[in-house]
Scaffold this active site. Structure first.
Site, short mmCIF file in Angstrom:
data_model
loop_
_atom_site.label_atom_id
_atom_site.label_comp_id
_atom_site.label_asym_id
_atom_site.label_seq_id
_atom_site.Cartn_x
_atom_site.Cartn_y
_atom_site.Cartn_z
N ASP A 755 -81.83 6.31 -37.28
CA ASP A 755 -81.51 7.08 -36.03
C ASP A 755 -82.13 6.52 -35.04
OD1 ASP A 755 -80.06 8.44 -34.24
OD2 ASP A 755 -79.68 10.26 -35.56
N HIS A 757 -81.29 7.50 -31.55
CA HIS A 757 -81.14 8.19 -30.39
C HIS A 757 -82.61 8.96 -29.93
CE1 HIS A 757 -77.47 7.45 -32.32
NE2 HIS A 757 -76.71 7.37 -31.17
N SER A 808 -78.59 11.38 -40.62
CA SER A 808 -79.79 11.90 -40.18
C SER A 808 -79.95 13.05 -40.95
CB SER A 808 -79.90 12.07 -38.88
OG SER A 808 -79.77 10.82 -38.15
#
Ligand code: THG
Length: 914
Positions: A755, A757, A808
């Site tokens: 991930d 972000h 995630s």
């Protein structure tokens, strides 16, 4: 009967040979060796033309193959990496391409067969080596002329067909397109391979191997590995992998990334470590084997070999490593639409809507038309760039104009875009009613793009033929609801044509349904013609029907068509689009061609206007159109006195608190600096602004998104604005932090592996730092091992994990398991969209014997952290938490909720910060 590669790969890891070039160097060959008597007359130097040795020193090449076979290779590569007319032109040897390739297969075939006879239970295979050539189709050779190309796609295809056809005729067992640095070159090679297999009627496995150019893990032409996978998804691929670039250790993370998503067998043949300052590879065979062993033991690969610097000594290390090896199991095939520019765009149902920028269309924008007519390409590119900035996830390009050479303009413009990473990041929609323009466009782009459009207008035969061709170029395709009788305007006609097209594509051509995008025609309403009144309703209904009955296919439309009769009244037009989209998206509309800069949200439309528009769009009363026209007139009258500019900035007169929230909701970053300076005077501490008005704004966005009244691209814009606001506040917060205040505790923060972000994590970091916590931020894509190791090293008091995407959740469970294995008891904080209290209670808390707390948003972190740090409070807090989790588990047992989907998470709450 000799077993096939396809059979053997299910049973064991196959060994590929090592580098040809490194081996050739060891023979110390001179110009005469390369040239022989035969090529004495050829001008220039021939030393270095390794492939020529197939003709002039076949004994050397045979000897090299023999050494690799002796070392244990199952697969040996023909000495043909540069044997295309394009590469051979450097040596004036284009005329010998067929002969060189044929000789190369013969040499390899003979020795391989000799070894197969010796050890029939270990058959040996000959793999055709296809290099990338010495030119690129995706980049300009001249910095001053970015639209220029040193070769065309078609030239490259012709050259590759010649080589591959010859190799197949000679009898290779597989084709390996290797050292791929430019995806468009690779797509040309794939196209040629398929064509050559057809022509020779010999089907062999197709293998691909990419080389990454930088530690960011992109190809030289700028694509990520995920984007590459989308680009070649149309091909019938046997294996995919990485070669060259780095040593085995440095290549590993990229190989892991590739193996995670690629639904094929995985190959790897790294260099012998990194080159030293002289460009030589001095990693020893044993050292390299140690690193390769990790690949094998972890089940990362199915095929293993060596690239630059490796010799038979390196390959000889491999057979003994296979005892402990685990076979790699290919990833499952994607079940949604994959598109790519430089980056992957996976169109998932949970995205709810993908907006396609409509502004680069000579028929849809007077300004764009003028810029193209006047060849002001820089300004035209700015329009494309602005749309991406405004949140467009795909860009539509249309050059169809009577006075333009559409094919030439499309080629020029798409070539220009290839050198604009900000634009080329996103997939494109190549929009034309001319077949030759669509094809010309596809020949310029390395990603997986959309062709807009084909239809049954000219009958089934043509439709099928066109669809087949588009697939061989690796495009997704818009199918318009048109047939031999013209445009579909009723529900029945729309679904009838779409179903017919679907059956042809899926049943007859075996098309991947995910690559089909239906456009059931958005037609203008409120035109004064009664027959048009139900157009929007029919489109919306057809959308719902297609989503239910034609599985896998997407639905799209040109949204601005709807409001043509309100030209000149942009507010009414945008409001109509917002209403139409709201209803169509609920029925499953996946994407739409829109103006990405539109700022009218469904929720913002005043009640009276909304009713009027909804009457028109949903065809609720016969006089609806007339009433809307009237209202539009009134609104126009009211707004005409105010200049457009003034209207646009009316929100600037709101109180600063509201202004900040407005900017956030609309994703406007332009006034943040001044508004933040102003609001700073109203709050005692800068961090309060984040925890107060900014967070409040984000929560509102979350609610609207949950209700389907905002789309993902708008949310992304919002998040970007939030990030900017936080970055403005951060230095002020740093200053405000009092010197000498004791640390409240040490917190490790990370976005989990898989991930990227980090907006939410960064906000948490700022908020906690303001509360005197010491922050160790490990960034994004952090593997579990790193988290465990750093937590121990830095003796942290708490670990915060963040993630946005569904996988995630799984990774967070993995981190918790690893923390448990390491015997740690450090409290774990869980946050980010898709995480939820329920998932935390059901999946994460049970595997880790320490407090595991789910946090709804960043404002909670400091409070929770304070409770955890104070041992008295902690006990009570943890008891309460455990009780709550226990309840949740019981409840979920009752209702048999086993897993938490994103949909559930979205309904419960939406944390947008990540
Ligand atoms: N389906 C598919 N493709 C399409 C359409 C479709 N491509 C073209 C079109 N329809 C979608 N694109 C636009 C672009 C702009 C406008 C409408 C549709 C538009 N433009 C303003 C106008 O004409 O009033 C132009 C104003 C200006 O000059 O700036 O409305 O349906 N598959």
């Amino acid at each position: 009967m000799k077993r096939t590669i396809q059979e053997l790969i299910c049973e064991r890891i196959l060994i590929l040979d090592g580098a040809m070039g490194t081996m050739i160097q060891q023979y110390n060959l001179q110009e005469e060796d390369f040239r022989g008597e035969r090529f004495a007359h050829v001008p220039g130097q021939l030393k270095g033309n390794n492939d020529l040795l197939n003709l002039t020193r076949p004994d050397v090449i045979q000897d090299i193959h023999r050494k690799y076979l002796e070392a244990g290779a199952d697969l040996i590569e023909t000495n043909t990496f540069n044997a295309t007319s394009i590469s051979m032109a450097d040596y004036h040897m284009e005329a010998y391409v067929r002969e060189i390739n044929l000789a190369a297969v013969k040499i390899a075939r003979e020795v391989a067969d000799e070894y197969t006879i010796k050890t029939p239970d270990k058959p040996r295979f000959v793999i055709a080596s296809i290099g990338p050539t010495n030119k690129t189709t995706s980049m300009s050779p001249d910095v001053n002329n970015p639209a220029l190309r040193s070769m065309t796609y078609d030239e490259l295809v012709v050259s590759y067909i010649e080589q591959i056809e010859t190799l197949l005729t000679g009898g290779v067992d597989a084709i390996l397109i290797e050292t791929i640095f430019d995806t468009l070159n690779a797509k040309a090679a794939i196209y040629a391979a398929e064509e050559a297999m057809q022509r020779t009627n010999k089907q062999v496995p197709l293998m691909l191997s990419i080389t990454v150019s930088d530690i960011g893990g992109r190809t030289l032409s700028g694509q990520t590995l995920d984007a590459f996978l989308a680009s070649v998804q149309h091909a019938n691929i046997f294996s995919i992998g990485l070669n060259c670039s780095f040593g085995a250790r440095q290549l590993k993370p990229f190989l892991e990334q590739l193996a995670l998503k690629a639904p094929y067998y995985i190959s790897a043949y790294p260099n012998a470590g990194l080159p030293n300052s002289l460009g030589l590879y001095d990693q020893s065979p044993k050292e390299m084997a140690m690193q390769v062993k990790e690949y094998l033991d972890e089940g990362l690969v199915n095929i293993i070999g060596g690239c630059c610097g490796t010799t038979d000594k390196y390959i000889a290390e491999y057979p003994s490593l296979l005892n402990t090896a685990k076979l790699h199991v290919p990833a499952t095939k994607p079940t949604n639409l994959w598109l790519s520019g430089l980056e992957l765009l996976e169109v998932k149902s949970e995205m709810n809507f993908v907006n396609i920028g409509e502004r680069c269309n000579v028929a849809g924008s007077r300004k764009f038309l003028r810029l193209i007519q006047e060849k002001k390409y820089d300004e035209a590119l700015s329009i494309a760039r602005k749309q991406v900035e405004d949140g467009a996830l795909i860009l539509d390009f249309n050059m169809d104009d009577g006075l333009l050479d559409a094919k030439e303009e499309m080629t020029t413009f798409l070539n220009l875009i290839a050198s604009e990473p900000e634009i080329a990041r996103v997939p494109l929609m190549i929009d034309s009613s001319k077949w030759e323009v669509l094809l010309a466009g596809l020949k310029c782009v390395q990603g997986k793009h959309i062709v807009n459009s084909i239809s049954l207008k000219e009958g089934e035969a043509k439709f099928v033929e066109q669809a087949r061709t588009l697939r061989s170029y690796g495009a997704a395709v818009v199918v318009m609801a048109f047939d031999e009788n013209g445009q579909a305007d009723t529900f029945e006609r729309k679904i009838g044509i779409c179903e017919r097209a679907y059956r042809l594509l899926v049943d007859k051509l075996n098309y991947n349904p995910c690559d089909i995008i239906f456009d059931p025609n958005v037609l203008a309403i409120a035109t004064g013609i009664e027959e048009h009144n139900n157009y929007a309703v029919d489109f919306i209904k057809a959308t719902g029907w297609i989503k239910k009955n034609l599985p896998g296919a997407s639905v799209s439309g040109g949204i601005s068509n709807l409001s043509f009769s309100f030209r000149g009244n942009n507010y009414i037009r945008e409001a109509m689009h917002a209403v139409f989209l709201y209803h169509a998206i609920r029925e499953g509309l996946d994407m739409g061609i829109v103006n990405p800069a539109t700022s009218v949200l469904y929720n913002d439309i005043p009640q009276d206007v909304l009713i009027c528009i909804e009457d028109v769009v949903l065809n609720r009363r016969p006089d609806a159109a007339g009433r809307l026209v009237e209202l539009a007139e009134q609104l126009k009258g009211a707004t005409e006195t105010v200049s457009a500019e003034a209207k646009h900035t009316a929100w600037r007169d709101l109180p600063v608190n509201d202004r900040l929230q407005y900017a956030l909701m609309k994703g406007i970053g332009d006034y943040l600096e001044q508004d933040i300076q102003e609001i700073l005077t109203q709050y005692p501490k800068a961090v309060d602004i984040i925890e107060g008005p900014l967070m409040e704004g984000m929560s509102k966005v979350g609610v609207l998104f949950g209700e389907g009244k905002m789309f993902l691209p708008q949310v992304v814009k919002t998040a970007r604005t939030m990030k900017k606001a936080v970055s403005i506040l951060q230095p002020i917060i740093e200053e405000e932090k009092q010197e000498g205040v004791a640390s409240a505790g040490k917190v490790l923060l990370a976005t989990v592996k898989g991930d990227v972000h980090d907006i939410g994590k960064n906000i948490v970091s700022v908020v906690m730092a303001c509360n005197s916590y010491e922050i160790i931020d490990l960034g994004v894509m952090v593997p579990a091992e790193t988290i465990v190791q750093k937590a121990i090293e830095a003796k942290v008091d708490m670990i915060g994990l963040s993630g946005l995407i569904t996988p995630s959740l799984e990774e967070m469970v993995h981190v918790a398991v690893e923390l448990q294995k390491a015997g740690l008891h450090i409290p774990l904080l869980i946050g980010g969209a898709t995480t939820s209290k329920l998932h935390t209670a059901l999946k994460i808390a049970p595997v880790y014997n320490a407090p595991v707390v789910h946090l709804k948003d960043a404002s909670q972190n400091a409070t929770v952290a304070n409770k955890l740090m104070n041992l008295n409070n902690r006990k009570e807090f943890v008891e309460e938490l455990n009780y709550e989790y226990e309840q949740l588990r019981e409840k979920s047992n009752e209702s048999k909720v086993i897993s938490v989907s994103l949909e559930d998470a979205r309904k419960n709450k939406l944390n947008l910060f990540d």
